[in-house]
Design an enzyme around this catalytic site. Structure first.
Site, PDB file in Angstrom:
ATOM      1  N   SER A 125       0.814  -1.218   0.000  1.00 41.60           N
ATOM      2  CA  SER A 125       0.000   0.000   0.000  1.00 41.60           C
ATOM      3  C   SER A 125       0.843   1.261   0.000  1.00 41.60           C
ATOM      4  CB  SER A 125      -0.917   0.020   1.235  1.00 41.60           C
ATOM      5  OG  SER A 125      -1.806  -1.065   1.205  1.00 41.60           O
ATOM      6  N   HIS A 146      -0.257  -1.564  -6.991  1.00 44.98           N
ATOM      7  CA  HIS A 146      -1.084  -1.321  -5.811  1.00 44.98           C
ATOM      8  C   HIS A 146      -2.552  -1.303  -6.194  1.00 44.98           C
ATOM      9  CE1 HIS A 146      -2.656   1.633  -2.594  1.00 44.98           C
ATOM     10  NE2 HIS A 146      -2.809   0.380  -2.186  1.00 44.98           N
ATOM     11  N   GLU A 158      -2.299   1.277  -9.139  1.00 47.58           N
ATOM     12  CA  GLU A 158      -1.109   2.119  -9.298  1.00 47.58           C
ATOM     13  C   GLU A 158       0.081   1.235  -9.687  1.00 47.58           C
ATOM     14  OE1 GLU A 158      -1.841   5.697  -6.116  1.00 47.58           O
ATOM     15  OE2 GLU A 158      -1.211   3.765  -5.301  1.00 47.58           O
ATOM     16  N   ASN A 197      -3.055   6.591  -1.586  1.00 50.86           N
ATOM     17  CA  ASN A 197      -3.047   6.528  -0.127  1.00 50.86           C
ATOM     18  C   ASN A 197      -2.562   7.814   0.521  1.00 50.86           C
ATOM     19  OD1 ASN A 197      -4.250   4.095   0.228  1.00 50.86           O
ATOM     20  ND2 ASN A 197      -2.379   2.932   0.569  1.00 50.86           N
TER      21      ASN A 197
END
Length: 325
Positions: A125, A146, A158, A197
């Site tokens: 993450s 990700h 990602e 994130n």
């Protein structure tokens, strides 16, 4: 190394938890045979049940035909042997616990057991792709992919470059995901948290701050997000929305609001206390909300049904379009 999507057929996914089994299902839905590995036999069995449940939800939503359920599920072979999972795999995705040391151990094992020309991807993450890749003798074939939960529905993945990631590995990972109908985004610098994130955490931190200060209830904060800026985000994103409002407006709001935003560097008490009490959320029956009288699988199924409806709208309105310039 030189590899293209024509070289990618068999896939391995390491870790059968929330993200792992969902990523395995996404690849299976894309027509790939998948070896799903976990050291925990009980978790593997649970993942098989969850995959079947998700497939039935997809049938109910009209996303797949009922006769595709068995064929899709049968593409996923479960095993507690890492060498067996990665044997013959052209693309390996690691989705184990979010701990750098553990991930480095897994990638060191992959050096010994994965095919020499296989691409090795990590679903971290936000940990360093470079540090994970450094555990191998071939960091050029390691890339970050990700995914976002639930990975079989949420379009974004990602694709993150480590310092040694080869250009063709980045491109092949991107093209593979694009061919599967995902929305891949290239992240060219290996920074903690990547794109999604970092932005998501900034929002969540301010939300916990508001809750901690008693400004509003959790229900009110969630409602404000869902019915306000969250309503527009799928269509406009951040910068296109600002262009619609005007950069002069954005600048003015920043001038008076930025000094009042929470700039703390430690978790808010309301979050820290919940974690200390092991109130982790839906999986424990209590988190920010009380889930004690809730069937968690039912909640996940309802969530997936709603997200599938949003996905249909996302596709029909071409929300992944590039703004006119």
């Amino acid at each position: 190394m030189s590899v293209t999507t024509d070289d990618i057929y068999t896939v391995a996914v390491l870790g059968s938890g929330v993200m792992g089994h969902g990523i395995a299902l996404a690849f299976a839905l894309g027509g790939h045979p998948v070896g799903l590995y976990d050291v925990d036999e009980e978790l593997l069995a649970e993942s098989e049940n969850r995959i079947r449940s998700v497939l039935e939800t997809l049938v109910s939503a009209g996303e797949i035909d009922a006769d595709a359920v068995d064929a899709t599920a049968d593409r996923i072979t479960q095993t507690t042997s890492l060498p067996e999972a990665v044997a013959g795999a052209d693309f390996v995705t690691e989705a184990v616990v979010e701990d750098l040391a553990t991930k480095r151990e897994v990638f060191a094992e992959l050096d010994a057991h994965a095919e020499a020309d296989a691409i090795l991807a990590t679903n971290t993450s936000g940990l360093s792709i470079t540090e994970i890749a450094d555990a191998t003798d071939g960091p050029e074939r390691v890339v970050g992919t990700h995914w976002f939960n639930p990975p079989y529905i949420v379009p974004l993945v990602e694709v993150v470059r480590g310092e040694e990631t080869a250009d063709d590995v980045m491109q092949t990972a991107y093209d593979l995901l694009d061919d599967m109908g995902k929305t891949p985004v290239r992240v060219e610098k290996d920074i903690a948290g990547f794109i999604g994130n970092r932005i998501q955490l900034a929002m969540a931190y301010e939300a916990f701050s508001l809750l901690d200060r008693g400004v509003a209830s959790a229900e009110a904060i969630d409602r404000a997000v869902k019915a306000g800026f969250g309503f527009r985000l799928p269509l406009l994103g951040v910068f296109e929305k600002i262009d619609h409002s005007g950069l002069d407006v954005q600048y003015g709001v920043e001038e008076y609001l930025l000094p009042d935003l929470d700039r703390g560097t430690e978790s808010k008490d309301v979050l820290a206390e919940a974690v200390e009490n092991r109130d982790y959320g839906l999986k424990t029956g209590k988190g920010v909300y009380d889930w004690s009288d809730t069937d968690s699988n039912g909640v996940y199924d309802q969530r997936d049904e709603a997200l599938l409806a949003i996905l249909d709208l996302y596709d029909s309105l071409d929300m992944d379009r590039t703004p006119r310039t």
